[in-house]
Design a protein around this motif. Structure first.
Motif, PDB file in Angstrom:
ATOM      1  N   GLU A  75     -18.146  69.771  76.689  1.00 28.96           N
ATOM      2  CA  GLU A  75     -17.162  70.871  75.544  1.00 28.96           C
ATOM      3  C   GLU A  75     -18.199  71.026  74.075  1.00 28.96           C
ATOM      4  O   GLU A  75     -17.905  70.727  72.968  1.00 28.96           O
ATOM      5  CB  GLU A  75     -16.474  70.163  75.140  1.00 28.96           C
ATOM      6  CG  GLU A  75     -15.474  69.344  76.146  1.00 28.96           C
ATOM      7  CD  GLU A  75     -14.333  68.383  76.079  1.00 28.96           C
ATOM      8  OE1 GLU A  75     -14.456  67.482  75.601  1.00 28.96           O
ATOM      9  OE2 GLU A  75     -13.666  68.346  76.255  1.00 28.96           O
ATOM     10  N   ASN A  76     -19.277  72.267  74.538  1.00 28.48           N
ATOM     11  CA  ASN A  76     -19.954  72.037  73.463  1.00 28.48           C
ATOM     12  C   ASN A  76     -20.871  73.524  74.056  1.00 28.48           C
ATOM     13  O   ASN A  76     -21.481  73.520  74.743  1.00 28.48           O
ATOM     14  CB  ASN A  76     -21.384  71.156  72.920  1.00 28.48           C
ATOM     15  CG  ASN A  76     -21.894  71.456  72.347  1.00 28.48           C
ATOM     16  OD1 ASN A  76     -21.886  72.823  71.502  1.00 28.48           O
ATOM     17  ND2 ASN A  76     -23.071  70.298  71.482  1.00 28.48           N
ATOM     18  N   SER A  77     -20.578  74.684  73.661  1.00 32.80           N
ATOM     19  CA  SER A  77     -21.252  75.904  73.937  1.00 32.80           C
ATOM     20  C   SER A  77     -21.533  76.484  72.546  1.00 32.80           C
ATOM     21  O   SER A  77     -20.658  77.443  71.980  1.00 32.80           O
ATOM     22  CB  SER A  77     -20.545  76.971  74.815  1.00 32.80           C
ATOM     23  OG  SER A  77     -20.552  77.590  74.685  1.00 32.80           O
ATOM     24  N   ALA A  78     -22.406  76.526  72.073  1.00 31.24           N
ATOM     25  CA  ALA A  78     -22.986  77.005  70.709  1.00 31.24           C
ATOM     26  C   ALA A  78     -24.569  77.452  70.239  1.00 31.24           C
ATOM     27  O   ALA A  78     -25.289  77.269  71.173  1.00 31.24           O
ATOM     28  CB  ALA A  78     -22.440  75.803  69.937  1.00 31.24           C
ATOM     29  N   ILE A  79     -24.515  77.716  69.021  1.00 28.58           N
ATOM     30  CA  ILE A  79     -25.546  78.719  68.373  1.00 28.58           C
ATOM     31  C   ILE A  79     -26.277  77.745  67.358  1.00 28.58           C
ATOM     32  O   ILE A  79     -25.073  77.460  66.345  1.00 28.58           O
ATOM     33  CB  ILE A  79     -25.904  79.206  68.529  1.00 28.58           C
ATOM     34  CG1 ILE A  79     -27.524  80.252  68.357  1.00 28.58           C
ATOM     35  CG2 ILE A  79     -24.960  80.264  67.434  1.00 28.58           C
ATOM     36  CD1 ILE A  79     -27.171  82.094  67.990  1.00 28.58           C
ATOM     37  N   TYR A  80     -27.520  76.981  67.271  1.00 24.24           N
ATOM     38  CA  TYR A  80     -27.016  76.486  65.881  1.00 24.24           C
ATOM     39  C   TYR A  80     -28.506  76.773  65.127  1.00 24.24           C
ATOM     40  O   TYR A  80     -29.689  77.834  65.788  1.00 24.24           O
ATOM     41  CB  TYR A  80     -27.681  74.625  66.730  1.00 24.24           C
ATOM     42  CG  TYR A  80     -27.156  74.269  67.096  1.00 24.24           C
ATOM     43  CD1 TYR A  80     -25.426  73.837  65.965  1.00 24.24           C
ATOM     44  CD2 TYR A  80     -26.347  74.368  68.056  1.00 24.24           C
ATOM     45  CE1 TYR A  80     -24.463  72.716  66.660  1.00 24.24           C
ATOM     46  CE2 TYR A  80     -25.261  73.238  68.982  1.00 24.24           C
ATOM     47  CZ  TYR A  80     -24.045  72.759  68.559  1.00 24.24           C
ATOM     48  OH  TYR A  80     -23.467  72.448  68.797  1.00 24.24           O
ATOM     49  N   PRO A  81     -28.728  76.568  64.209  1.00 22.47           N
ATOM     50  CA  PRO A  81     -30.773  77.958  63.449  1.00 22.47           C
ATOM     51  C   PRO A  81     -31.589  76.483  64.053  1.00 22.47           C
ATOM     52  O   PRO A  81     -32.383  77.287  63.707  1.00 22.47           O
ATOM     53  CB  PRO A  81     -29.369  76.884  62.014  1.00 22.47           C
ATOM     54  CG  PRO A  81     -28.908  75.718  62.236  1.00 22.47           C
ATOM     55  CD  PRO A  81     -28.130  75.754  63.328  1.00 22.47           C
ATOM     56  N   ALA A  82     -31.426  75.238  64.250  1.00 17.46           N
ATOM     57  CA  ALA A  82     -33.184  75.116  64.042  1.00 17.46           C
ATOM     58  C   ALA A  82     -32.376  73.441  65.390  1.00 17.46           C
ATOM     59  O   ALA A  82     -30.963  73.058  65.683  1.00 17.46           O
ATOM     60  CB  ALA A  82     -33.678  73.868  63.506  1.00 17.46           C
ATOM     61  N   PRO A  83     -33.552  73.489  66.324  1.00 18.57           N
ATOM     62  CA  PRO A  83     -33.358  72.394  67.466  1.00 18.57           C
ATOM     63  C   PRO A  83     -33.001  70.945  66.760  1.00 18.57           C
ATOM     64  O   PRO A  83     -32.080  70.582  67.557  1.00 18.57           O
ATOM     65  CB  PRO A  83     -34.750  71.944  68.254  1.00 18.57           C
ATOM     66  CG  PRO A  83     -35.010  73.891  68.001  1.00 18.57           C
ATOM     67  CD  PRO A  83     -34.888  73.992  66.054  1.00 18.57           C
ATOM     68  N   SER A  84     -33.104  71.014  66.018  1.00 17.98           N
ATOM     69  CA  SER A  84     -32.611  69.613  64.596  1.00 17.98           C
ATOM     70  C   SER A  84     -30.793  69.591  64.675  1.00 17.98           C
ATOM     71  O   SER A  84     -30.596  67.787  64.124  1.00 17.98           O
ATOM     72  CB  SER A  84     -33.942  69.088  63.587  1.00 17.98           C
ATOM     73  OG  SER A  84     -33.472  70.015  62.955  1.00 17.98           O
ATOM     74  N   ALA A  85     -30.188  70.907  64.295  1.00 13.65           N
ATOM     75  CA  ALA A  85     -29.283  70.917  63.974  1.00 13.65           C
ATOM     76  C   ALA A  85     -28.648  70.982  65.352  1.00 13.65           C
ATOM     77  O   ALA A  85     -27.291  70.338  65.184  1.00 13.65           O
ATOM     78  CB  ALA A  85     -28.592  72.337  62.968  1.00 13.65           C
ATOM     79  N   VAL A  86     -28.502  70.712  66.297  1.00 11.75           N
ATOM     80  CA  VAL A  86     -27.532  70.993  67.817  1.00 11.75           C
ATOM     81  C   VAL A  86     -27.433  69.089  67.744  1.00 11.75           C
ATOM     82  O   VAL A  86     -27.656  68.539  67.257  1.00 11.75           O
ATOM     83  CB  VAL A  86     -29.396  70.759  68.454  1.00 11.75           C
ATOM     84  CG1 VAL A  86     -28.296  70.013  70.278  1.00 11.75           C
ATOM     85  CG2 VAL A  86     -29.741  71.722  69.128  1.00 11.75           C
ATOM     86  N   MET A  87     -25.521  69.918  67.886  1.00 14.40           N
ATOM     87  CA  MET A  87     -24.798  68.501  67.061  1.00 14.40           C
ATOM     88  C   MET A  87     -24.290  68.430  66.388  1.00 14.40           C
ATOM     89  O   MET A  87     -23.239  67.689  66.028  1.00 14.40           O
ATOM     90  CB  MET A  87     -25.080  67.152  68.741  1.00 14.40           C
ATOM     91  CG  MET A  87     -25.740  67.373  70.037  1.00 14.40           C
ATOM     92  SD  MET A  87     -24.559  68.053  71.287  1.00 14.40           S
ATOM     93  CE  MET A  87     -23.037  66.925  71.234  1.00 14.40           C
TER      94      MET A  87
END
Length: 147
Positions: A75-87
């Motif tokens: 239930e997570n298909s997204a784009i984030y600004p940095a790897p540390s922002a994932v989730m």
């Protein structure tokens, strides 16, 4: 001679500044229609994920081009600004209509139309992602590895 050089330099600059026109494959248009994504025309506006989240009205239903880190999990298909922002869902944008298993965990460039949705957990799925946890979605026209 100087005039020819100036004209050639101007031509190179104009070609380099040529905005990217919206293009969507027929197959992708069919997928996006299933999600009720709006049609888009014109050119893509380059923006950062942070800019889109900070000013959703400016980008609402407009073609955009953003880069970030692509993440997929339950239930997570997204784009984030940095790897540390994932989730950290509030810092990312949900992606609709595209899966790129070979791109998971990589920096990608996404072109599509932004829809801020209604981030209250009760709006029409899937704009805003699972339970409306993301500040909107991009109806993806294309996605590729970023340079």
């Amino acid at each position: 001679m100087v005039r020819c050089v100036c004209i050639a330099a101007l031509a190179v600059l104009l070609v380099g500044c040529n905005p990217e026109r919206v293009t969507v494959s027929d197959e992708q248009q069919e997928v996006l229609a299933l999600f009720g994504c709006p049609d888009a025309h014109g050119t893509y506006e380059s923006a950062t994920i942070e800019q889109v989240i900070a000013d959703p009205a400016r980008f609402h239903a407009k073609p955009i081009k953003v880069s970030g880190f692509y993440h997929v999990s339950f239930e997570n298909s997204a784009i984030y600004p940095a790897p540390s922002a994932v989730m950290d869902f509030k810092r990312g944008l949900w992606l609709l209509g595209r899966s790129g298993d070979d791109l998971i965990g990589r920096r990608v460039t996404v072109r599509g139309v932004y829809d801020p949705g209604q981030n209250d957990g009760r709006h029409r799925w899937p704009i805003g992602g699972h339970l409306g946890q993301w500040p909107g979605a991009i109806c993806v026209h294309s996605m590729e590895a970023a340079d």
